[in-house]
Design a protein around this motif. Structure first.
Motif, mmCIF file in Angstrom:
data_model
loop_
_atom_site.group_PDB
_atom_site.id
_atom_site.type_symbol
_atom_site.label_atom_id
_atom_site.label_comp_id
_atom_site.label_asym_id
_atom_site.label_seq_id
_atom_site.Cartn_x
_atom_site.Cartn_y
_atom_site.Cartn_z
ATOM 1 N N GLY A 180 5.612 -12.072 -2.797
ATOM 2 C CA GLY A 180 6.691 -13.146 -2.893
ATOM 3 C C GLY A 180 8.168 -12.449 -3.283
ATOM 4 O O GLY A 180 9.103 -12.926 -3.323
ATOM 5 N N GLY A 181 8.203 -11.129 -3.387
ATOM 6 C CA GLY A 181 9.488 -10.396 -3.647
ATOM 7 C C GLY A 181 9.937 -10.594 -4.945
ATOM 8 O O GLY A 181 10.834 -9.720 -5.472
ATOM 9 N N ALA A 182 9.386 -11.437 -6.083
ATOM 10 C CA ALA A 182 9.915 -11.413 -7.460
ATOM 11 C C ALA A 182 8.506 -11.158 -8.437
ATOM 12 O O ALA A 182 8.130 -12.226 -8.595
ATOM 13 N N ALA A 183 8.128 -10.416 -8.495
ATOM 14 C CA ALA A 183 6.887 -9.953 -9.437
ATOM 15 C C ALA A 183 7.316 -8.735 -10.645
ATOM 16 O O ALA A 183 8.283 -8.186 -10.541
ATOM 17 N N VAL A 184 6.327 -9.153 -11.547
ATOM 18 C CA VAL A 184 6.201 -7.982 -12.710
ATOM 19 C C VAL A 184 5.501 -6.926 -12.272
ATOM 20 O O VAL A 184 4.258 -7.322 -11.376
ATOM 21 N N VAL A 185 5.789 -6.000 -12.332
ATOM 22 C CA VAL A 185 5.155 -4.664 -11.759
ATOM 23 C C VAL A 185 4.807 -3.850 -13.262
ATOM 24 O O VAL A 185 5.522 -3.520 -13.982
ATOM 25 N N ALA A 186 3.548 -3.567 -13.492
ATOM 26 C CA ALA A 186 2.863 -2.718 -14.297
ATOM 27 C C ALA A 186 2.318 -1.393 -13.513
ATOM 28 O O ALA A 186 1.566 -1.728 -12.710
ATOM 29 N N GLY A 187 2.987 -0.213 -13.962
ATOM 30 C CA GLY A 187 2.509 0.948 -13.247
ATOM 31 C C GLY A 187 1.937 2.017 -14.393
ATOM 32 O O GLY A 187 2.621 2.262 -15.256
ATOM 33 N N HIS A 188 0.606 2.537 -14.124
ATOM 34 C CA HIS A 188 0.061 3.515 -14.932
ATOM 35 C C HIS A 188 0.342 4.936 -14.177
ATOM 36 O O HIS A 188 -0.050 4.950 -13.227
ATOM 37 N N SER A 189 0.835 5.860 -15.061
ATOM 38 C CA SER A 189 1.019 7.023 -14.565
ATOM 39 C C SER A 189 1.682 7.227 -13.276
ATOM 40 O O SER A 189 3.041 7.008 -13.142
ATOM 41 N N GLY A 190 1.081 7.912 -12.136
ATOM 42 C CA GLY A 190 1.768 7.872 -11.078
ATOM 43 C C GLY A 190 2.353 6.768 -10.348
ATOM 44 O O GLY A 190 3.342 6.655 -9.832
ATOM 45 N N GLY A 191 1.519 5.585 -10.807
ATOM 46 C CA GLY A 191 1.840 4.255 -10.428
ATOM 47 C C GLY A 191 3.112 4.035 -10.903
ATOM 48 O O GLY A 191 3.964 2.969 -10.635
ATOM 49 N N GLY A 192 3.424 4.348 -12.089
ATOM 50 C CA GLY A 192 4.490 4.008 -13.031
ATOM 51 C C GLY A 192 5.755 4.749 -12.356
ATOM 52 O O GLY A 192 6.942 4.387 -12.467
ATOM 53 N N PHE A 193 5.671 6.077 -11.756
ATOM 54 C CA PHE A 193 6.663 6.609 -11.156
ATOM 55 C C PHE A 193 7.270 5.726 -9.982
ATOM 56 O O PHE A 193 8.310 5.600 -9.706
ATOM 57 N N ALA A 194 6.282 5.279 -9.228
ATOM 58 C CA ALA A 194 6.717 4.395 -7.899
ATOM 59 C C ALA A 194 7.432 3.108 -8.566
ATOM 60 O O ALA A 194 8.383 2.718 -7.794
ATOM 61 N N ALA A 195 6.908 2.406 -9.994
ATOM 62 C CA ALA A 195 7.616 1.510 -10.554
ATOM 63 C C ALA A 195 8.995 1.920 -10.662
ATOM 64 O O ALA A 195 9.881 0.606 -10.470
ATOM 65 N N LEU A 196 9.192 2.882 -11.042
ATOM 66 C CA LEU A 196 10.515 3.156 -11.703
ATOM 67 C C LEU A 196 11.505 3.527 -10.505
ATOM 68 O O LEU A 196 12.557 3.067 -10.555
ATOM 69 N N ALA A 197 10.929 3.978 -9.586
ATOM 70 C CA ALA A 197 11.662 4.386 -8.342
ATOM 71 C C ALA A 197 12.040 3.102 -7.626
ATOM 72 O O ALA A 197 13.292 2.948 -7.237
ATOM 73 N N GLN A 198 11.256 2.070 -7.608
ATOM 74 C CA GLN A 198 11.419 0.773 -6.978
ATOM 75 C C GLN A 198 12.588 0.032 -7.510
ATOM 76 O O GLN A 198 13.388 -0.717 -7.143
ATOM 77 N N ALA A 199 12.277 0.180 -8.989
ATOM 78 C CA ALA A 199 13.213 -0.621 -9.832
ATOM 79 C C ALA A 199 14.886 -0.211 -9.608
ATOM 80 O O ALA A 199 15.672 -1.103 -9.823
#
Length: 377
Positions: A180-199
């Motif tokens: 839906g375009g507006a979500a909370v993202v929880a990223g662990h380790s490498g998934g956190g790298f993706a979350a930070l980059a998207q932010a």
């Protein structure tokens, strides 16, 4: 019952209307494995396998980065009638053709979701399966939860662009649009790298409204070529495939308190990743430093680190938290790198808090650029 051995509501099989071919049924069954299947007796696991084999059905096809939604009669709904992802499993198509396996779980408590949906991005060498206990807690608290396999992991394919930091960021953006375009993202380790980059990306249609960063960092991930090659070496892979030696090889990933069965879950997941995917993942974070850009990210943020994490040093998590205008940093004493498996409840609580604040902002109850101050724990 032993820790980590409770049945998870998020592990129930999900059913959709169309039957699978034998090959697709096998793939779907593997994609549906969550921690409950690995943490019970052999007889119980066999029963789950038989049940899934009988109930497995086809994931909805993906078009333009999201699944095709249909009505009860199988007719495609118009695009503007789709407001939220449907509970179940699907495949999304990434920008470069990668097939992304996604699970959506809806709340067990009441008909309406609490706050924005939550997207869970696992770490390298894992799969959606590591979030089983976290997702279970969230849906019991009234949250909609989407988890997906990173490219080259679980039931997701690599795609034409291969394993790069940018490709993994774009994959997360695809899942966020589906959510839906507006979500909370929880990223662990490498998934956190993706979350930070998207932010920090210029991507208004897929911008996280809150972040929970688990055993991750915005910088300092300069994996040597020697270590990257080891991840893809035949001897490393052969050792991983053996129970005891494989668990011993990965022992530094976890704290001492992690249950042996969950150590085996970690080994199984790591061993299932193709060697070249493991190697390229660890090469992909070289040169990453997002700290300066994070100063402009004004959403609720929680950063969690294991006090005994030997993979990503806890100080890097604290420095990442300090890079945001407002973030709360929490160190869990004695915990290792695999916090979603080792300490799912603190992870769930952090997600619930960020989702509450993000929901307040979206509803206009909190100012968009300030919100509530997060007190250090």
């Amino acid at each position: 019952m032993e820790p980590g051995c409770t049945e998870s509501a998020s592990g129930l099989p999900l059913v959709s209307p169309q039957p699978l071919s034998p090959a697709a049924a096998s793939s779907a069954l593997l994609a549906r494995l969550v921690d409950v299947g690995a943490q019970h007796s052999r007889a119980t696991r066999a029963a789950f396998a038989r049940l899934n084999a009988r109930l497995s059905t086809s994931p909805r096809p993906a078009v333009g980065g999201r699944a095709v939604e249909t009505d009860a009669g199988g007719e495609r709904l118009p695009e503007d009638s789709v407001t939220a992802p449907t509970a179940g499993e699907t495949y999304l198509r990434g920008d470069d053709g990668a097939r992304l396996a996604v699970s959506c779980l809806t709340p067990l408590k009441g008909p309406a979701a609490v706050g924005p949906p939550v997207v869970l991005a696992h770490g390298w060498g894992g799969s959606r399966r590591v979030w089983g206990s976290v997702a279970d807690g969230l849906i019991r608290s009234g949250h909609t939860v989407l988890s997906y396999d990173l490219r080259g992991h679980g039931a997701s394919t690599v795609g034409d662009d291969g394993i790069t930091a940018e490709a993994m960021r774009a994959d997360l953006a695809t899942v966020l649009r589906y959510a839906g375009g507006a979500a909370v993202v929880a990223g662990h380790s490498g998934g956190g790298f993706a979350a930070l980059a998207q932010a920090v990306a210029d991507d208004p249609g897929a911008c996280p409204v809150g972040l929970v960063l688990v055993a991750t960092a915005a910088h300092g991930q300069e994996t040597s070529e020697k270590e990257a090659r080891m991840m893809g070496a035949p001897l490393f892979s052969r050792t991983l495939r053996r129970g005891g030696p494989g668990r011993l090889l990965l022992r530094q990933m976890t704290g001492k308190a992690l249950h042996p069965r969950l150590r085996e879950v970690n080994r199984e997941l790591f061993a299932a990743i193709r060697p070249e995917v493991r190697a390229e993942c660890f090469r992909s974070s070289r040169g990453m430093d997002l700290r300066e850009a994070l100063a402009a990210v004004r959403v609720p943020v929680e950063v969690l680190a294991g006090g005994a994490d030997k993979i990503i040093a806890p100080r890097l998590g604290r420095e990442t938290a300090d890079a945001f205008p407002r973030a709360r940093f929490t160190s869990l004493p004695g915990a290792g790198h695999l916090l979603p498996l080792e300490h799912p409840r603190p992870v769930s609580r952090a997600i619930e808090e960020v989702t509450r604040q993000a929901g307040g902002r979206l509803a206009g109850r909190l100012p968009p650029d300030t919100g509530e101050a997060l007190e250090p724990r």
